[in-house]
Design a protein around this motif. Structure first.
Motif, PDB file in Angstrom:
ATOM      1  N   GLY A 101       0.796  -1.217   0.000  1.00 33.99           N
ATOM      2  CA  GLY A 101       0.000   0.000   0.000  1.00 33.99           C
ATOM      3  C   GLY A 101       0.829   1.268   0.000  1.00 33.99           C
ATOM      4  O   GLY A 101       0.457   2.277  -0.584  1.00 33.99           O
ATOM      5  N   GLU A 102       1.990   1.227   0.658  1.00 37.72           N
ATOM      6  CA  GLU A 102       2.863   2.400   0.783  1.00 37.72           C
ATOM      7  C   GLU A 102       4.017   2.390  -0.212  1.00 37.72           C
ATOM      8  O   GLU A 102       4.768   3.361  -0.281  1.00 37.72           O
ATOM      9  N   PHE A 103       4.203   1.301  -0.939  1.00 40.21           N
ATOM     10  CA  PHE A 103       5.357   1.120  -1.825  1.00 40.21           C
ATOM     11  C   PHE A 103       6.659   1.374  -1.062  1.00 40.21           C
ATOM     12  O   PHE A 103       7.556   2.071  -1.524  1.00 40.21           O
ATOM     13  N   SER A 104       6.757   0.801   0.136  1.00 39.12           N
ATOM     14  CA  SER A 104       7.961   0.963   0.941  1.00 39.12           C
ATOM     15  C   SER A 104       8.518  -0.406   1.330  1.00 39.12           C
ATOM     16  O   SER A 104       7.776  -1.359   1.546  1.00 39.12           O
ATOM     17  N   LEU A 105       9.815  -0.475   1.388  1.00 37.81           N
ATOM     18  CA  LEU A 105      10.534  -1.695   1.726  1.00 37.81           C
ATOM     19  C   LEU A 105      11.451  -1.401   2.890  1.00 37.81           C
ATOM     20  O   LEU A 105      12.104  -0.357   2.917  1.00 37.81           O
ATOM     21  N   TYR A 106      11.489  -2.277   3.867  1.00 37.17           N
ATOM     22  CA  TYR A 106      12.461  -2.090   4.933  1.00 37.17           C
ATOM     23  C   TYR A 106      13.075  -3.419   5.325  1.00 37.17           C
ATOM     24  O   TYR A 106      12.452  -4.467   5.232  1.00 37.17           O
ATOM     25  N   GLN A 107      14.336  -3.332   5.729  1.00 36.07           N
ATOM     26  CA  GLN A 107      15.081  -4.524   6.117  1.00 36.07           C
ATOM     27  C   GLN A 107      14.882  -4.773   7.600  1.00 36.07           C
ATOM     28  O   GLN A 107      14.934  -3.848   8.419  1.00 36.07           O
ATOM     29  N   LEU A 108      14.652  -6.031   7.964  1.00 41.32           N
ATOM     30  CA  LEU A 108      14.512  -6.414   9.361  1.00 41.32           C
ATOM     31  C   LEU A 108      15.875  -6.727   9.945  1.00 41.32           C
ATOM     32  O   LEU A 108      16.713  -7.352   9.289  1.00 41.32           O
ATOM     33  N   GLU A 109      16.084  -6.307  11.166  1.00 42.58           N
ATOM     34  CA  GLU A 109      17.305  -6.668  11.884  1.00 42.58           C
ATOM     35  C   GLU A 109      16.998  -7.941  12.675  1.00 42.58           C
ATOM     36  O   GLU A 109      16.143  -7.944  13.547  1.00 42.58           O
ATOM     37  N   VAL A 110      17.689  -9.022  12.327  1.00 38.84           N
ATOM     38  CA  VAL A 110      17.448 -10.311  12.947  1.00 38.84           C
ATOM     39  C   VAL A 110      18.695 -10.723  13.721  1.00 38.84           C
ATOM     40  O   VAL A 110      19.795 -10.733  13.174  1.00 38.84           O
ATOM     41  N   ASN A 111      18.518 -11.053  14.994  1.00 39.95           N
ATOM     42  CA  ASN A 111      19.611 -11.527  15.821  1.00 39.95           C
ATOM     43  C   ASN A 111      19.650 -13.041  15.722  1.00 39.95           C
ATOM     44  O   ASN A 111      18.732 -13.714  16.178  1.00 39.95           O
ATOM     45  N   ASN A 112      20.708 -13.590  15.110  1.00 39.78           N
ATOM     46  CA  ASN A 112      20.824 -15.034  14.904  1.00 39.78           C
ATOM     47  C   ASN A 112      21.580 -15.751  16.004  1.00 39.78           C
ATOM     48  O   ASN A 112      21.799 -16.947  15.919  1.00 39.78           O
ATOM     49  N   SER A 113      22.030 -15.048  17.041  1.00 42.93           N
ATOM     50  CA  SER A 113      22.807 -15.705  18.107  1.00 42.93           C
ATOM     51  C   SER A 113      21.871 -16.404  19.077  1.00 42.93           C
ATOM     52  O   SER A 113      20.758 -15.963  19.337  1.00 42.93           O
ATOM     53  N   MET A 114      22.362 -17.504  19.616  1.00 42.97           N
ATOM     54  CA  MET A 114      21.591 -18.252  20.609  1.00 42.97           C
ATOM     55  C   MET A 114      22.286 -18.110  21.946  1.00 42.97           C
ATOM     56  O   MET A 114      23.476 -18.361  22.078  1.00 42.97           O
ATOM     57  N   ASN A 115      21.532 -17.671  22.944  1.00 41.86           N
ATOM     58  CA  ASN A 115      22.081 -17.508  24.298  1.00 41.86           C
ATOM     59  C   ASN A 115      21.703 -18.720  25.141  1.00 41.86           C
ATOM     60  O   ASN A 115      20.559 -19.155  25.142  1.00 41.86           O
ATOM     61  N   ASN A 116      22.680 -19.245  25.901  1.00 43.07           N
ATOM     62  CA  ASN A 116      22.419 -20.385  26.796  1.00 43.07           C
ATOM     63  C   ASN A 116      22.143 -19.898  28.178  1.00 43.07           C
ATOM     64  O   ASN A 116      22.648 -19.045  28.706  1.00 43.07           O
TER      65      ASN A 116
END
Length: 66
Positions: free
Chosen positions: A51-66
């Protein structure tokens, strides 16, 4: 007569890719993840708001904490 036009899209455009995954989200949005650019596997994620013709990148944290 029909005419082709290219809409102006704002935001962070993803690099060209193949073998990516995408799915439709609520509120006229599309989620795109990963793929392959011909040289490397991509692990980035984007949301396209139709609807807005906008694209944004998601910041994804791929680390796993124990």
């Amino acid at each position: 007569m029909m005419e082709f036009s290219s809409p102006t899209i704002t935001g962070t455009l993803p690099s060209p890719r193949s073998w990516h995954a995408s799915t439709v989200l609520p509120r006229q949005r599309i989620f795109v993840h990963g793929g392959y650019d011909g040289n490397q596997i991509l692990t980035d994620s984007f949301v396209f708001d139709i609807g807005e013709f906008s694209l944004y990148q998601l910041e994804v944290n791929n680390s796993m904490n124990n």
